[in-house]
Design a protein around this motif. Structure first.
Motif, mmCIF file in Angstrom:
data_model
loop_
_atom_site.group_PDB
_atom_site.id
_atom_site.type_symbol
_atom_site.label_atom_id
_atom_site.label_comp_id
_atom_site.label_asym_id
_atom_site.label_seq_id
_atom_site.Cartn_x
_atom_site.Cartn_y
_atom_site.Cartn_z
ATOM 1 N N GLN A 33 0.819 -1.207 0.000
ATOM 2 C CA GLN A 33 0.000 0.000 0.000
ATOM 3 C C GLN A 33 0.858 1.265 0.000
ATOM 4 O O GLN A 33 0.476 2.283 -0.580
ATOM 5 C CB GLN A 33 -0.973 -0.007 1.179
ATOM 6 C CG GLN A 33 -2.009 -1.115 1.074
ATOM 7 C CD GLN A 33 -2.722 -1.122 -0.274
ATOM 8 O OE1 GLN A 33 -3.149 -0.094 -0.785
ATOM 9 N NE2 GLN A 33 -2.847 -2.298 -0.877
ATOM 10 N N TYR A 34 2.021 1.200 0.624
ATOM 11 C CA TYR A 34 2.964 2.328 0.528
ATOM 12 C C TYR A 34 3.332 2.555 -0.937
ATOM 13 O O TYR A 34 3.320 3.697 -1.414
ATOM 14 C CB TYR A 34 4.232 2.055 1.351
ATOM 15 C CG TYR A 34 5.323 3.063 1.073
ATOM 16 C CD1 TYR A 34 5.364 4.268 1.771
ATOM 17 C CD2 TYR A 34 6.283 2.828 0.087
ATOM 18 C CE1 TYR A 34 6.349 5.209 1.500
ATOM 19 C CE2 TYR A 34 7.263 3.767 -0.186
ATOM 20 C CZ TYR A 34 7.292 4.954 0.517
ATOM 21 O OH TYR A 34 8.262 5.883 0.225
ATOM 22 N N ARG A 35 3.651 1.489 -1.626
ATOM 23 C CA ARG A 35 4.043 1.611 -3.037
ATOM 24 C C ARG A 35 2.898 2.179 -3.877
ATOM 25 O O ARG A 35 3.119 2.999 -4.771
ATOM 26 C CB ARG A 35 4.501 0.267 -3.581
ATOM 27 C CG ARG A 35 5.846 -0.142 -3.027
ATOM 28 C CD ARG A 35 6.320 -1.464 -3.590
ATOM 29 N NE ARG A 35 7.629 -1.789 -3.060
ATOM 30 C CZ ARG A 35 8.021 -3.026 -2.821
ATOM 31 N NH1 ARG A 35 7.238 -4.052 -3.103
ATOM 32 N NH2 ARG A 35 9.221 -3.245 -2.330
ATOM 33 N N ASN A 36 1.667 1.735 -3.601
ATOM 34 C CA ASN A 36 0.513 2.285 -4.313
ATOM 35 C C ASN A 36 0.355 3.775 -4.013
ATOM 36 O O ASN A 36 0.104 4.576 -4.915
ATOM 37 C CB ASN A 36 -0.765 1.534 -3.936
ATOM 38 C CG ASN A 36 -0.818 0.143 -4.509
ATOM 39 O OD1 ASN A 36 -0.138 -0.169 -5.481
ATOM 40 N ND2 ASN A 36 -1.612 -0.717 -3.894
ATOM 41 N N GLY A 37 0.499 4.146 -2.750
ATOM 42 C CA GLY A 37 0.405 5.549 -2.376
ATOM 43 C C GLY A 37 1.515 6.379 -2.998
ATOM 44 O O GLY A 37 1.305 7.527 -3.406
ATOM 45 N N ARG A 38 2.702 5.794 -3.089
ATOM 46 C CA ARG A 38 3.838 6.469 -3.719
ATOM 47 C C ARG A 38 3.526 6.782 -5.173
ATOM 48 O O ARG A 38 3.783 7.892 -5.656
ATOM 49 C CB ARG A 38 5.085 5.589 -3.615
ATOM 50 C CG ARG A 38 6.317 6.156 -4.276
ATOM 51 C CD ARG A 38 7.506 5.170 -4.145
ATOM 52 N NE ARG A 38 8.693 5.680 -4.785
ATOM 53 C CZ ARG A 38 8.996 5.467 -6.064
ATOM 54 N NH1 ARG A 38 8.202 4.728 -6.838
ATOM 55 N NH2 ARG A 38 10.114 5.969 -6.570
ATOM 56 N N LYS A 39 2.955 5.812 -5.884
ATOM 57 C CA LYS A 39 2.599 6.031 -7.289
ATOM 58 C C LYS A 39 1.602 7.174 -7.424
ATOM 59 O O LYS A 39 1.752 8.047 -8.289
ATOM 60 C CB LYS A 39 2.005 4.757 -7.893
ATOM 61 C CG LYS A 39 2.994 3.657 -8.127
ATOM 62 C CD LYS A 39 2.276 2.419 -8.641
ATOM 63 C CE LYS A 39 3.187 1.217 -8.654
ATOM 64 N NZ LYS A 39 2.464 -0.007 -9.058
ATOM 65 N N LEU A 40 0.572 7.160 -6.580
ATOM 66 C CA LEU A 40 -0.430 8.226 -6.635
ATOM 67 C C LEU A 40 0.195 9.585 -6.320
ATOM 68 O O LEU A 40 -0.085 10.584 -6.982
ATOM 69 C CB LEU A 40 -1.563 7.933 -5.648
ATOM 70 C CG LEU A 40 -2.462 6.753 -5.991
ATOM 71 C CD1 LEU A 40 -3.406 6.454 -4.827
ATOM 72 C CD2 LEU A 40 -3.244 7.030 -7.260
ATOM 73 N N PHE A 41 1.041 9.617 -5.304
ATOM 74 C CA PHE A 41 1.701 10.864 -4.922
ATOM 75 C C PHE A 41 2.572 11.391 -6.051
ATOM 76 O O PHE A 41 2.555 12.586 -6.362
ATOM 77 C CB PHE A 41 2.533 10.655 -3.650
ATOM 78 C CG PHE A 41 3.320 11.878 -3.278
ATOM 79 C CD1 PHE A 41 2.703 12.955 -2.672
ATOM 80 C CD2 PHE A 41 4.676 11.949 -3.562
ATOM 81 C CE1 PHE A 41 3.430 14.094 -2.343
ATOM 82 C CE2 PHE A 41 5.407 13.081 -3.232
ATOM 83 C CZ PHE A 41 4.788 14.158 -2.628
ATOM 84 N N LEU A 42 3.349 10.518 -6.668
ATOM 85 C CA LEU A 42 4.225 10.952 -7.746
ATOM 86 C C LEU A 42 3.422 11.485 -8.928
ATOM 87 O O LEU A 42 3.807 12.473 -9.549
ATOM 88 C CB LEU A 42 5.147 9.811 -8.182
ATOM 89 C CG LEU A 42 6.234 9.445 -7.171
ATOM 90 C CD1 LEU A 42 6.952 8.163 -7.601
ATOM 91 C CD2 LEU A 42 7.222 10.588 -6.972
ATOM 92 N N THR A 43 2.301 10.858 -9.218
ATOM 93 C CA THR A 43 1.440 11.339 -10.299
ATOM 94 C C THR A 43 0.881 12.719 -9.964
ATOM 95 O O THR A 43 0.873 13.618 -10.796
ATOM 96 C CB THR A 43 0.287 10.354 -10.558
ATOM 97 O OG1 THR A 43 0.837 9.091 -10.942
ATOM 98 C CG2 THR A 43 -0.637 10.851 -11.651
ATOM 99 N N ALA A 44 0.436 12.893 -8.733
ATOM 100 C CA ALA A 44 -0.176 14.155 -8.326
ATOM 101 C C ALA A 44 0.839 15.279 -8.179
ATOM 102 O O ALA A 44 0.520 16.446 -8.410
ATOM 103 C CB ALA A 44 -0.936 13.966 -7.015
ATOM 104 N N SER A 45 2.066 14.946 -7.817
ATOM 105 C CA SER A 45 3.056 15.985 -7.498
ATOM 106 C C SER A 45 4.000 16.323 -8.643
ATOM 107 O O SER A 45 4.641 17.358 -8.623
ATOM 108 C CB SER A 45 3.893 15.542 -6.301
ATOM 109 O OG SER A 45 4.721 14.447 -6.658
ATOM 110 N N ASP A 46 4.127 15.431 -9.617
ATOM 111 C CA ASP A 46 5.092 15.597 -10.705
ATOM 112 C C ASP A 46 6.538 15.674 -10.216
ATOM 113 O O ASP A 46 7.397 16.239 -10.882
ATOM 114 C CB ASP A 46 4.778 16.844 -11.555
ATOM 115 C CG ASP A 46 3.540 16.660 -12.407
ATOM 116 O OD1 ASP A 46 3.293 15.517 -12.854
ATOM 117 O OD2 ASP A 46 2.817 17.648 -12.626
#
Length: 73
Positions: A36-49
């Protein structure tokens, strides 16, 4: 900046309520923590650029820290 801190605290309170209602969920949470950390990381990276190299691929904190209402990275 304060808004995200309130959101984090709110999510932690919700999780704690669920864990109190169903203590067996704690072991399940431990099992899925890294995924779930990895999933959250992906979402964060997409949102933050941000550059993916700036965010560790695996958590550099424990589940206990993540659930601690006073802990922030």
């Amino acid at each position: 900046m304060r808004t995200w801190k309130v959101e984090v605290r709110n999510f932690r309170l919700q999780i704690e309520e669920q864990l109190e209602a169903s203590p067996s969920l704690r072991s399940f949470l431990q099992e899925i923590f890294v995924k779930q950390y990895r999933n959250g990381r992906k979402l964060f990276l997409t949102a933050s650029d941000l550059d993916a190299k700036l965010i560790p691929e695996t958590p550099d904190f424990t589940l206990e820290q993540a659930l601690d209402e006073d802990w922030l990275p």
